[in-house]
Design a protein around this motif. Structure first.
Motif, PDB file in Angstrom:
ATOM      1  N   ARG A  84       0.691  -1.463  -0.011  1.00 19.44           N
ATOM      2  CA  ARG A  84      -0.129  -0.007   0.001  1.00 19.44           C
ATOM      3  C   ARG A  84       0.759   1.242   0.073  1.00 19.44           C
ATOM      4  NH1 ARG A  84      -5.389  -1.628   0.985  1.00 19.44           N
ATOM      5  NH2 ARG A  84      -5.592  -3.367   2.287  1.00 19.44           N
ATOM      6  N   ASP A  94       2.041   4.502  -7.411  1.00 18.92           N
ATOM      7  CA  ASP A  94       0.440   4.629  -7.491  1.00 18.92           C
ATOM      8  C   ASP A  94       0.061   3.781  -8.423  1.00 18.92           C
ATOM      9  OD1 ASP A  94       0.490   6.484  -5.609  1.00 18.92           O
ATOM     10  OD2 ASP A  94       0.001   8.149  -6.823  1.00 18.92           O
ATOM     11  N   LYS A 110      -1.943  -2.689  -7.003  1.00 17.54           N
ATOM     12  CA  LYS A 110      -1.222  -2.769  -5.579  1.00 17.54           C
ATOM     13  C   LYS A 110      -2.298  -2.710  -4.653  1.00 17.54           C
ATOM     14  CE  LYS A 110      -0.407   1.945  -4.265  1.00 17.54           C
ATOM     15  NZ  LYS A 110       0.674   2.921  -3.303  1.00 17.54           N
ATOM     16  N   GLU A 111      -3.334  -2.089  -4.667  1.00 17.21           N
ATOM     17  CA  GLU A 111      -4.412  -2.100  -3.609  1.00 17.21           C
ATOM     18  C   GLU A 111      -4.942  -3.534  -3.482  1.00 17.21           C
ATOM     19  OE1 GLU A 111      -4.666  -0.063  -1.248  1.00 17.21           O
ATOM     20  OE2 GLU A 111      -3.347   1.429  -1.554  1.00 17.21           O
ATOM     21  N   GLN A 112      -5.426  -3.887  -4.766  1.00 17.98           N
ATOM     22  CA  GLN A 112      -5.973  -5.066  -4.922  1.00 17.98           C
ATOM     23  C   GLN A 112      -4.903  -6.214  -4.412  1.00 17.98           C
ATOM     24  OE1 GLN A 112      -6.323  -4.704  -9.334  1.00 17.98           O
ATOM     25  NE2 GLN A 112      -8.763  -5.023  -8.991  1.00 17.98           N
ATOM     26  N   ASP A 124      -5.447  -5.760  -0.612  1.00 18.12           N
ATOM     27  CA  ASP A 124      -6.783  -6.375  -0.095  1.00 18.12           C
ATOM     28  C   ASP A 124      -6.913  -7.798  -0.218  1.00 18.12           C
ATOM     29  OD1 ASP A 124      -7.612  -3.883   0.387  1.00 18.12           O
ATOM     30  OD2 ASP A 124      -8.811  -3.498  -1.623  1.00 18.12           O
TER      31      ASP A 124
END
Length: 413
Positions: free
Chosen positions: A43, A48, A77-79, A82
Motif C-alpha cells: 500500500r 500509485d 497494488k491495492e488489490q 486487499d
C-alpha cells in the motif's frame, strides 16, 4: 502486555500470512505481529500505478482466487493488499497490527526467546522472521545531497507530479526502474535511464505468459542462482495489460539510455561504458528462453502458434551520454531503483554471517528455534514470489511441527 506463545511470526505481509495458514492447518498455536497494516508495503511503499508483474492466475495463494481481476490480468497494488487482508480473514489468522517487534533474544537457561515489542513482552518457543526482502531501501552513496533538488528511492516514488519540474534520472534496469522511467516519459518528462545487468524475459511467448514458461521449464524451482546472477534484476512489466520490456522501445519512445551510474564530481555524473554489453546480455537471456520454449513445444508435441517475430530485434540503442552535467541537462531529480538490503537489527541471535546475511537452510536458521521466510532464493528461485513463499512456509511449518514433537517427548520424560 505479557504473554506466552508457541510460535511468534514477525510480519504480516505475504510471508506472514502464508506462515499463519500452514501453522494453523498443523494446529500449532501462534501469533503474528505486524507494525503497520496487513501487506502494508504493497500500500505505502509502491508507486500509485504499480501492478503485479505476474498474472492473477499465478501470483496468488492456492486457497483463494482474485475476485476482482481477470485471471490473465495484473492486479493493482491495492488489490494485492486487499487480497492478503481477505486471505488472513479467510484463514482466521491471529494477527495483531500496530505492534512493532523491537528485539528478540534467547532466554538464558530455558528454551525459547524473549521478544520485546512496542506493546510489551512476548515469550516464544519459536520465532519466524517473515519480514521479507524489501526492508531497507538502498541508495548508493554516489551523488551528494544538494547536487539535485530531489533524490529518492523507488519505494518513495508515487507519481510524476510528486517530482519537481525538470528532467529525471532513473537508476536501475529492473522492473521498478523501467516502469517508472516509462511512466515519467509518458507524462511528458525528459528521462534518462541508467541501465545495468538484467534478465529480460518475454512477457508472453507463443500464447503463454513467461510465468508459465518458467514453471514448465523448471526455472522457478532452481535451487541456486547461476554463477554471477545472484543479484541480477528482471526487467518485466504487467503495466498497461502487460508487455515485454525492450530497451529499444524505451529509447524509441524518448527515454535516453545510459550505462551504469559510476561516479560524481563537480556536478557531473559519469556512466560506465557498458550499455551495449548490458543490453546484449539481456537479449541473450531473452533469446535463450525462447530457444528453451521452442524445444519444449517440439519435445512435448504441444500445439502452440509459432511466433517468429519475437526473435526480430532491432539495432541496440547507443548511449545518450557517457557523462551528464546534471544542471546543464536540467536534471532536477534522481529516482534510485537500486533495490533493498535486509535489516535484522531487532533479531539479536547468533545466525548471521560477517556481512549480516542470515545463515539458514531452506529457512531453518543456524540458531535453533529461529526461521526465515520470504527471502530471495530461500529454497528456490520462486521463494520471494507470492506463490513461492506459500510453499516455503509449508516446509518451515513442517520443521516447526517436527521440533515440537521432539520437545514434547523430552518434556514428558
Amino acid at each position: 502486555m505479557r504473554q506466552e506463545v508457541e510460535v511468534l511470526v514477525v510480519g504480516a505481509g505475504q510471508a506472514g500470512v502464508a506462515m499463519s495458514e500452514h501453522l494453523g492447518d498443523a494446529g500449532v498455536p501462534h501469533l503474528v505481529l505486524e507494525r503497520h497494516r496487513i501487506a502494508e508495503r504493497w500500500r505505502s511503499e509502491r508507486w500509485d500505478s504499480l501492478v503485479a508483474n505476474g498474472p492473477a492466475w499465478h501470483d496468488r495463494f492456492p486457497g483463494l482466487e482474485f475476485t476482482d481481476v481477470d485471471p490473465a490480468g495484473f492486479a493493482g497494488k491495492e488489490q494485492v493488499a486487499d487480497y492478503f487482508t481477505a486471505y488472513a480473514e479467510k484463514i482466521g489468522a491471529p494477527i495483531r497490527t500496530g505492534v512493532e517487534v523491537l528485539s528478540v533474544r534467547r532466554h538464558a537457561g530455558r528454551p525459547g526467546f524473549r521478544v520485546a515489542t512496542s506493546d510489551g513482552i512476548v515469550d516464544a518457543r519459536f520465532v519466524v522472521a517473515a519480514t521479507g526482502p524489501f526492508q531497507r531501501p538502498v541508495i548508493p552513496p554516489i551523488v551528494p545531497a544538494g547536487a539535485v533538488v530531489d533524490q529518492l528511492h523507488s519505494s518513495a516514488y508515487r507519481n510524476p507530479g510528486q517530482l519537481p519540474a525538470g528532467a529525471v534520472l532513473v537508476v536501475g534496469a529492473g522492473s521498478s526502474g523501467v516502469q517508472i522511467a516509462d511512466e515519467l516519459r509518458r507524462s511528458g518528462r525528459e528521462v534518462f535511464l541508467s541501465v545495468g545487468p538484467h534478465e529480460r524475459p518475454p512477457r508472453d511467448y507463443r500464447g503463454r505468459d513467461f510465468c508459465w514458461w518458467l514453471g514448465v521449464l523448471g526455472k522457478w524451482d532452481m535451487e541456486t542462482p547461476p554463477q554471477g546472477a545472484e543479484h541480477v534484476t528482471i526487467a518485466v512489466s504487467g503495466a498497461r495489460g502487460g508487455h515485454t520490456v525492450d530497451f529499444r522501445d524505451l529509447a524509441a519512445g524518448g527515454v535516453r539510455l545510459v550505462g551504469m551510474t559510476s561516479s560524481f564530481q563537480d556536478g557531473t555524473l559519469t556512466f560506465a561504458d557498458d550499455l551495449g554489453a548490458n543490453i546484449a546480455a539481456g537479449d541473450a537471456s531473452y533469446l535463450g528462453l525462447l530457444d528453451e520454449a521452442d524445444a519444449y513445444v517440439v519435445r512435448n508435441g504441444i500445439d502452440l502458434p509459432d511466433e517468429p517475430q519475437a526473435r526480430l530485434l532491432g539495432p541496440a540503442p547507443e548511449a545518450a551520454a557517457g557523462a551528464l552535467h546534471l544542471a546543464d541537462a536540467g536534471v532536477t531529480s534522481i529516482v534510485w531503483a537500486t533495490g533493498f538490503a535486509a535489516d535484522y537489527g531487532w533479531l539479536q541471535v547468533d545466525t548471521f554471517d560477517e556481512k549480516g546475511r542470515p545463515r539458514h537452510r531452506r529457512g531453518v536458521a543456524a540458531e535453533p528455534g529461529i526461521y526465515f521466510l520470504g527471502l530471495p532464493w530461500l529454497s528456490r528461485r520462486g521463494s520471494s514470489f507470492i506463490w513461492g513463499v506459500w510453499h516455503d512456509a509449508k516446509h518451515v511449518a513442517g520443521h516447526i511441527q517436527t521440533q515440537r514433537g521432539y520437545l514434547a517427548v523430552g518434556e514428558a520424560a
